[in-house]
Design an enzyme around this catalytic site. Structure first.
Site, short mmCIF file in Angstrom:
data_model
loop_
_atom_site.label_atom_id
_atom_site.label_comp_id
_atom_site.label_asym_id
_atom_site.label_seq_id
_atom_site.Cartn_x
_atom_site.Cartn_y
_atom_site.Cartn_z
N THR A 43 0.83 -1.21 0.00
CA THR A 43 0.00 0.00 0.00
C THR A 43 0.86 1.25 0.00
O THR A 43 0.61 2.20 -0.75
CB THR A 43 -0.91 0.01 1.25
OG1 THR A 43 -1.60 -1.22 1.34
CG2 THR A 43 -1.89 1.16 1.19
N THR A 44 1.90 1.25 0.84
CA THR A 44 2.78 2.42 0.95
C THR A 44 3.53 2.67 -0.35
O THR A 44 3.94 3.80 -0.64
CB THR A 44 3.77 2.23 2.12
OG1 THR A 44 3.03 1.86 3.28
CG2 THR A 44 4.56 3.49 2.41
N TYR A 106 -12.84 -5.25 -1.84
CA TYR A 106 -14.01 -4.82 -2.58
C TYR A 106 -15.00 -5.95 -2.84
O TYR A 106 -16.19 -5.80 -2.58
CB TYR A 106 -13.65 -4.12 -3.90
CG TYR A 106 -14.86 -3.52 -4.59
CD1 TYR A 106 -15.44 -2.36 -4.10
CD2 TYR A 106 -15.45 -4.14 -5.69
CE1 TYR A 106 -16.58 -1.83 -4.69
CE2 TYR A 106 -16.58 -3.61 -6.28
CZ TYR A 106 -17.15 -2.46 -5.78
OH TYR A 106 -18.27 -1.94 -6.36
N TYR A 132 -1.88 -10.67 4.67
CA TYR A 132 -2.02 -9.27 5.08
C TYR A 132 -3.49 -8.99 5.37
O TYR A 132 -4.33 -9.05 4.47
CB TYR A 132 -1.49 -8.35 3.97
CG TYR A 132 -1.55 -6.87 4.26
CD1 TYR A 132 -1.77 -6.36 5.54
CD2 TYR A 132 -1.36 -5.95 3.22
CE1 TYR A 132 -1.81 -4.99 5.78
CE2 TYR A 132 -1.40 -4.58 3.45
CZ TYR A 132 -1.62 -4.11 4.73
OH TYR A 132 -1.66 -2.77 4.96
N ARG A 137 -9.21 -1.13 5.05
CA ARG A 137 -9.07 -0.86 3.61
C ARG A 137 -9.82 -1.87 2.75
O ARG A 137 -10.26 -1.54 1.65
CB ARG A 137 -7.59 -0.87 3.20
CG ARG A 137 -6.83 0.41 3.55
CD ARG A 137 -5.44 0.35 2.95
NE ARG A 137 -4.64 1.52 3.25
CZ ARG A 137 -4.52 2.59 2.47
NH1 ARG A 137 -5.18 2.65 1.33
NH2 ARG A 137 -3.75 3.60 2.82
N LYS A 161 0.71 -10.22 8.51
CA LYS A 161 0.81 -8.80 8.82
C LYS A 161 -0.57 -8.38 9.30
O LYS A 161 -1.52 -8.31 8.52
CB LYS A 161 1.22 -7.99 7.58
CG LYS A 161 1.25 -6.48 7.84
CD LYS A 161 1.49 -5.68 6.57
CE LYS A 161 1.44 -4.18 6.88
NZ LYS A 161 1.59 -3.35 5.65
N ILE A 201 5.79 -4.54 10.01
CA ILE A 201 5.93 -4.01 8.65
C ILE A 201 5.50 -2.56 8.76
O ILE A 201 4.34 -2.26 9.03
CB ILE A 201 5.10 -4.81 7.64
CG1 ILE A 201 5.69 -6.22 7.51
CG2 ILE A 201 5.11 -4.11 6.27
CD1 ILE A 201 4.94 -7.14 6.57
#
Length: 289
Positions: A43-44, A106, A132, A137, A161, A201
């Site tokens: 994401t980052t 989604y 993850y 999100r 994570k 992380i």
């Protein structure tokens, strides 16, 4: 296998293209400051706005620059199982040490859908997989019982994570699923290590890797007094990293510090002037600018 601090690195841009020289500079800086590994195109790293070609080139570049000095965890998740498999196979082929695989977003699969999705990914590669979980999100929560089933069935499902802030769930995950847990939230790194987690992380480690490594090492050694000192010193920075959507604040901070970061890609946009001032003051208080 996974222990310590793994910065989820940004993808620097210059003139709307990936800045590969800047990427190399950032990676070397992080390794020189003691991180355990590099997490690429998460994401980052603005993975949603990288083309498939860019995504793959960034992973190749990271593997090449790291050159075995630390672990490389390649972002390879998708809300399409076949795409997640394709990205995971690619990461293995180019020499990554592990893949980071997010819960499908989604389309909101059930727990059984998550089990089947990650099972197919696990069957496609030999690399260790870091699951993850970030419900804020993705709109789906990977439950400990599902992780337990996956870890029992697939030996390469190695870690999680965990970015769900529910520490009760983290406790279940560590105690019942018996799997390595890395914090996915900088602010919760110490509580998660206290429960038996092995590291983080991290977003903040892009900015202060040395200090974050020291904090985590103290915590893993059981010296929570020293770890707390660093935690509270860095806490304003941890908070500032999320005054707007990640990675807007971290890229803004790196730009303020003169480090390679560059612009953001739409729909992410420049930080508001009000928030820039808050971030600038935090960086000044820490002597970073």
């Amino acid at each position: 296998m996974f222990k310590g601090v793994y910065p989820a690195i940004i993808t620097p841009f210059k003139n709307k293209e990936v800045d590969f020289d800047g990427l190399e500079e950032n990676i070397n800086f992080l390794i020189e400051n003691g991180v355990s590994g590099i997490v690429a195109v998460g994401t980052t790293g603005e993975s949603p706005t990288l083309s498939h070609e860019e995504h793959k080139k960034v992973i190749e570049k990271v593997v090449d620059v790291v050159n075995g000095r630390v672990q490389v965890i390649a972002g390879a998740g998708s809300n399409c199982t076949e795409e997640a498999i394709e990205l995971s196979v690619f990461a293995e082929d180019v020499g990554a040490d592990a893949v980071l695989s997010i819960t499908p977003y989604y389309n909101k699969p059930t727990q059984e859908g998550l089990r089947k999705h990650f099972g197919k990914v696990a069957e496609s590669i030999n690399l260790p997989i870091v699951l993850y979980n970030v419900p804020s999100r993705t709109a789906v929560n990977l439950e400990p019982k599902t992780v337990k089933l996956l870890a029992e069935e697939y030996s390469n499902i190695s870690a999680v994570k965990e970015a769900n802030p529910n520490l009760s769930q983290v406790s279940e995950l560590i105690h019942d699923a018996k799997i390595t847990v890395l914090s996915g939230n900088d602010e919760l790194t110490l509580p998660i290590i206290a429960l038996g987690g092995k590291g983080v992380i991290s977003v903040v480690a892009n900015i202060v890797p040395k200090e974050f490594v020291e904090m985590v090492n103290y915590a893993l050694e059981g010296d929570f007094e020293k770890a707390r000192e660093i935690h509270y010193k860095l806490f304003p920075l941890m908070k500032a990293m999320f005054i707007e959507t990640n990675p807007i604040p971290v890229k803004t901070a790196l730009n303020m510090m003169g480090r390679p970061a560059g612009e953001l890609r739409l729909p992410l946009c420049e930080m508001s002037e009000e928030h820039k001032k808050i971030l600038e003051n935090v960086l000044k208080d820490l002597g970073l600018i």
